[in-house]
Design an enzyme around this catalytic site. Structure first.
Site, short mmCIF file in Angstrom:
data_model
loop_
_atom_site.label_atom_id
_atom_site.label_comp_id
_atom_site.label_asym_id
_atom_site.label_seq_id
_atom_site.Cartn_x
_atom_site.Cartn_y
_atom_site.Cartn_z
N SER A 7 -2.71 -7.68 3.13
CA SER A 7 -2.96 -7.63 4.37
C SER A 7 -3.32 -8.98 4.92
O SER A 7 -2.78 -9.27 5.90
CB SER A 7 -3.95 -6.67 4.77
OG SER A 7 -3.71 -5.20 4.30
N ARG B 197 -1.93 -6.14 -8.63
CA ARG B 197 -0.82 -7.13 -8.05
C ARG B 197 -0.79 -8.10 -9.27
O ARG B 197 0.17 -8.31 -9.75
CB ARG B 197 -1.16 -7.91 -6.80
CG ARG B 197 -0.70 -6.94 -5.59
CD ARG B 197 -1.49 -7.50 -4.39
NE ARG B 197 -2.66 -7.38 -4.61
CZ ARG B 197 -3.59 -7.26 -3.37
NH1 ARG B 197 -3.10 -7.65 -2.28
NH2 ARG B 197 -4.96 -7.22 -3.28
N LYS C 111 -16.36 -7.58 5.40
CA LYS C 111 -15.43 -8.38 5.99
C LYS C 111 -15.17 -7.74 7.76
O LYS C 111 -15.77 -6.76 8.14
CB LYS C 111 -13.90 -8.07 5.95
CG LYS C 111 -13.67 -8.36 4.34
CD LYS C 111 -12.42 -7.93 4.02
CE LYS C 111 -12.06 -7.58 2.43
NZ LYS C 111 -10.96 -6.81 2.14
N HIS D 292 0.98 -1.17 0.19
CA HIS D 292 0.03 -0.01 -0.03
C HIS D 292 0.86 1.19 0.14
O HIS D 292 0.76 2.19 -0.69
CB HIS D 292 -0.78 0.06 1.48
CG HIS D 292 -1.93 -1.06 1.52
ND1 HIS D 292 -2.13 -1.82 2.47
CD2 HIS D 292 -2.54 -1.70 0.54
CE1 HIS D 292 -3.02 -2.70 2.49
NE2 HIS D 292 -3.50 -2.61 1.29
P1 ADP Z 1 -9.62 -3.96 -0.62
O1 ADP Z 1 -10.39 -4.68 0.44
O2 ADP Z 1 -10.45 -2.72 -1.22
O3 ADP Z 1 -9.12 -4.75 -1.78
P2 ADP Z 1 -7.07 -3.48 0.46
O4 ADP Z 1 -6.53 -2.86 1.65
O5 ADP Z 1 -6.66 -5.25 0.35
O6 ADP Z 1 -8.51 -3.38 0.13
O7 ADP Z 1 -6.31 -2.73 -0.82
C1 ADP Z 1 -6.34 -1.75 -1.17
C2 ADP Z 1 -6.08 -1.54 -2.73
O8 ADP Z 1 -4.43 -1.55 -2.42
C3 ADP Z 1 -6.38 -2.31 -3.52
O9 ADP Z 1 -6.16 -1.83 -4.81
C4 ADP Z 1 -5.31 -3.41 -3.87
O10 ADP Z 1 -5.24 -3.78 -4.91
C5 ADP Z 1 -3.91 -2.54 -3.66
N1 ADP Z 1 -2.72 -3.39 -2.80
C6 ADP Z 1 -2.94 -4.20 -1.89
N2 ADP Z 1 -1.91 -4.77 -1.74
C7 ADP Z 1 -1.01 -4.31 -2.60
C8 ADP Z 1 0.26 -4.55 -3.00
N3 ADP Z 1 1.32 -5.39 -2.61
N4 ADP Z 1 0.97 -4.13 -4.29
C9 ADP Z 1 0.00 -3.10 -4.83
N5 ADP Z 1 -1.10 -2.87 -4.63
C10 ADP Z 1 -1.71 -3.63 -3.38
#
Ligand code: ADP
Length: 161
Positions: A129, A90, A41, A17
Site C-alpha cells: 500500500s 511477500r 500509523k 491483498h
Molecule cells: P499491516 O499494516 O498489518 O502490514 P497491510 O495492509 O500492509 O497491513 O497488509 C495486510 C496483510 O497483507 C499482511 O499480512 C501483508 O503481509 C499482506 N500483504 C500486503 N501486500 C501483499 C502482497 N502484495 N502480497 C501478499 N500479501 C500482501
C-alpha cells in the site's frame, strides 16, 4: 464451520491483498477481512473509507465480509468464534515481524489461535500500500496495482491535498 480473519491496515487495498483474499476465501467457509482502526500509523484513508473500498472490492465473494476493529485482534476473534488468522508473506523482510506476532498471539490465546501464511503471488511480490500511495502522490497511474475505483479515490485524495 471454518472461519478465518485476514487483518491489516489496507490503506488502500491492493491487488496483493485481493489475491490473498481470493485464495483464502476458497480455503475457509467464512473469511472476515479485519480493518485495523487503532494503529500507530496516520492512515491516508479513514477506517470507514478503507472498509468501504474493501467491501466494494470483495463483493463478488459471498463468504467474505469486511469489518473494522479496534483493540486486540485475539479479543475480537474470541468474541466471534474465529480461530485462524490469515497473513500474506511477500519477502524475508516480512518474516521476522510476522513470526513474532504469530507466536505471541498463539501464546496469549492459550494456544487456541493459529496463523496461516500464504505466500504472495509472484506478480504482486513487490506490491505494498505504501508504494501505491507514493506513486499516486506524484500523479502516476496506479491502475496496475489497485482496482480502478481505488485509483480514482487516490487521485482525488492527492489532488485535494
Ligand atoms: P499491516 O499494516 O498489518 O502490514 P497491510 O495492509 O500492509 O497491513 O497488509 C495486510 C496483510 O497483507 C499482511 O499480512 C501483508 O503481509 C499482506 N500483504 C500486503 N501486500 C501483499 C502482497 N502484495 N502480497 C501478499 N500479501 C500482501
Amino acid at each position: 464451520m471454518s472461519k478465518a480473519i485476514y487483518p491489516g491496515s489496507f490503506d488502500p487495498v491492493t491487488f496483493g491483498h485481493l489475491d490473498i483474499i481470493k485464495r483464502s476465501a476458497s480455503m475457509f467457509d467464512e473469511l472476515v477481512v479485519g480493518v485495523l482502526v487503532n494503529n500507530a500509523k496516520h492512515p491516508l484513508f479513514s477506517v470507514e473509507e478503507r472498509t468501504q473500498m474493501l467491501e466494494e472490492a470483495v463483493k463478488e465473494y459471498p463468504n467474505v465480509s469486511v469489518i473494522a476493529f479496534d483493540g486486540l485482534l485475539i479479543d475480537y476473534m474470541k468474541e466471534h468464534d474465529i480461530s485462524v488468522i490469515v497473513r500474506g508473506l511477500r519477502a524475508i523482510t516480512d518474516f521476522d515481524y510476522e513470526l513474532q506476532i504469530a507466536q505471541s498471539n498463539r501464546k496469549v490465546s492459550n494456544e487456541t489461535i493459529d496463523t496461516v501464511f500464504l505466500t504472495t503471488s509472484i506478480d504482486y511480490a513487490y506490491l505494498s500500500s505504501s508504494i501505491v500511495r507514493e506513486y499516486a502522490s506524484y500523479g502516476t497511474d496506479v491502475r496496475a496495482f489497485v482496482p480502478e475505483f481505488v485509483a480514482r479515490r487516490l487521485q482525488d485524495r492527492y489532488q485535494s491535498k
